[in-house]
Scaffold this active site. Structure first.
Site, PDB file in Angstrom:
ATOM      1  N   ASN A  62     -14.168  -7.686 -33.716  1.00 37.51           N
ATOM      2  CA  ASN A  62     -13.771  -8.383 -32.487  1.00 37.51           C
ATOM      3  C   ASN A  62     -14.907  -8.430 -31.478  1.00 37.51           C
ATOM      4  O   ASN A  62     -15.651  -7.468 -31.308  1.00 37.51           O
ATOM      5  CB  ASN A  62     -12.477  -7.825 -31.878  1.00 37.51           C
ATOM      6  N   GLU A  64     -15.376  -9.268 -27.629  1.00 38.07           N
ATOM      7  CA  GLU A  64     -14.655  -9.502 -26.379  1.00 38.07           C
ATOM      8  C   GLU A  64     -15.550 -10.151 -25.334  1.00 38.07           C
ATOM      9  O   GLU A  64     -16.773 -10.231 -25.500  1.00 38.07           O
ATOM     10  CB  GLU A  64     -14.068  -8.175 -25.882  1.00 38.07           C
ATOM     11  N   CYS A  73     -10.921 -12.395 -32.137  1.00 39.81           N
ATOM     12  CA  CYS A  73     -10.509 -11.309 -33.031  1.00 39.81           C
ATOM     13  C   CYS A  73     -11.463 -11.192 -34.221  1.00 39.81           C
ATOM     14  O   CYS A  73     -12.091 -12.179 -34.636  1.00 39.81           O
ATOM     15  CB  CYS A  73      -9.124 -11.584 -33.606  1.00 39.81           C
ATOM     16  N   GLU A  75     -10.789 -10.928 -37.388  1.00 37.25           N
ATOM     17  CA  GLU A  75     -10.437 -11.741 -38.566  1.00 37.25           C
ATOM     18  C   GLU A  75     -11.014 -13.142 -38.453  1.00 37.25           C
ATOM     19  O   GLU A  75     -11.529 -13.711 -39.406  1.00 37.25           O
ATOM     20  CB  GLU A  75      -8.910 -11.866 -38.713  1.00 37.25           C
ATOM     21  N   CYS A 112      -2.890 -10.629 -35.507  1.00 40.28           N
ATOM     22  CA  CYS A 112      -2.208 -11.487 -34.531  1.00 40.28           C
ATOM     23  C   CYS A 112      -1.862 -12.831 -35.184  1.00 40.28           C
ATOM     24  O   CYS A 112      -2.401 -13.207 -36.222  1.00 40.28           O
ATOM     25  CB  CYS A 112      -3.065 -11.679 -33.285  1.00 40.28           C
ATOM     26  N   CYS A 115      -4.720 -15.359 -35.895  1.00 35.13           N
ATOM     27  CA  CYS A 115      -5.556 -15.002 -37.055  1.00 35.13           C
ATOM     28  C   CYS A 115      -4.815 -15.265 -38.363  1.00 35.13           C
ATOM     29  O   CYS A 115      -5.425 -15.685 -39.347  1.00 35.13           O
ATOM     30  CB  CYS A 115      -5.989 -13.544 -36.972  1.00 35.13           C
TER      31      CYS A 115
HETATM   32  N1  THU Z   1      -7.754  -7.888 -32.200  1.00 31.00           N
HETATM   33  C1  THU Z   1      -8.332  -8.248 -33.378  1.00 31.00           C
HETATM   34  O1  THU Z   1      -9.565  -8.279 -33.507  1.00 31.00           O
HETATM   35  N2  THU Z   1      -7.516  -8.582 -34.405  1.00 31.00           N
HETATM   36  C2  THU Z   1      -6.156  -8.565 -34.349  1.00 31.00           C
HETATM   37  O2  THU Z   1      -5.503  -8.938 -35.314  1.00 31.00           O
HETATM   38  C3  THU Z   1      -5.474  -8.085 -33.157  1.00 31.00           C
HETATM   39  C4  THU Z   1      -6.330  -7.844 -31.975  1.00 31.00           C
HETATM   40  C5  THU Z   1      -8.645  -7.538 -31.084  1.00 31.00           C
HETATM   41  C6  THU Z   1      -8.640  -8.532 -29.948  1.00 31.00           C
HETATM   42  C7  THU Z   1      -9.069  -7.669 -28.788  1.00 31.00           C
HETATM   43  O3  THU Z   1     -10.485  -7.611 -28.781  1.00 31.00           O
HETATM   44  C8  THU Z   1      -8.533  -6.284 -29.146  1.00 31.00           C
HETATM   45  O4  THU Z   1      -8.249  -6.309 -30.525  1.00 31.00           O
HETATM   46  C9  THU Z   1      -7.271  -5.911 -28.379  1.00 31.00           C
HETATM   47  O5  THU Z   1      -6.304  -6.897 -28.490  1.00 31.00           O
END
Ligand code: THU
Length: 163
Positions: A62, A64, A73, A75, A112, A115
């Protein structure tokens, strides 16, 4: 009126050590990718490792951003990297894991919705099921044989076509 029921099959392993060697290796790569995540706002580190049919492993984590919705994310970082570099090669397996700096994650990551949709596009594009391995820092591992299994009633391209 009929009440209908949907059943989804998946495999649960009690721990990572029970996984077949190849899947353990892929999960290790996902863990290594999670270590490199850029997650200063959530402190939640996610890593994804995709095994392509040609044997190449593409990873992502991820990323940010201070403008929160601009982040992405793990994925989708991984799947879009695979799509950019190996557009013609199907993905056979995706391993995803996560960890937090603030608490212990003892259950498998649940990807999520966005993704799931992005991964399912790859599955449909190549008409080839993608196995998905979901893990936390420790604890049980869940394996689904297809992305479609974790995205029931998904939006499909046929719905864009005029009938
Ligand atoms: N996140 C992912 O990378 N993948 C997911 O399937 C769920 C959430 C990340 C997004 C954000 O940077 C952090 O997790 C918190 O939501």
């Amino acid at each position: 009126m009929i009440k209908k029921e949907l059943k989804i099959a998946y495999t649960e392993y009690d721990s990572e050590k029970e996984l077949p060697e190849e899947q353990q290796e892929l999960l290790k790569k996902a863990r290594a990718a999670s270590d490199l995540a850029y997650a200063p706002y959530s402190n939640f580190y996610v890593g994804a490792a995709l095994l392509l049919e040609n044997g190449v492993v593409v990873t992502g984590n991820n990323q940010e951003n201070v403008a929160f919705p601009s982040g992405l994310c793990a994925e989708r970082v991984a799947i879009y990297a695979a799509g950019a570099q190996y557009p013609d090669v199907p993905i056979s397996v995706i391993a995803i894991t996560c960890k937090s700096k603030q608490f212990h994650v003892g259950e498998p990551l649940s990807p999520c919705g966005a993704c799931r949709q992005a991964m399912s596009e790859y599955e449909m594009r190549h008409n080839k099921n993608i196995r998905i391995i979901l893990a936390g820092e420790t604890g049980k591992i869940h394996i689904f044989d297809s992305i479609a299994d974790i995205l029931p009633f998904m939006f499909k391209s046929e719905q864009l076509k005029k009938k």
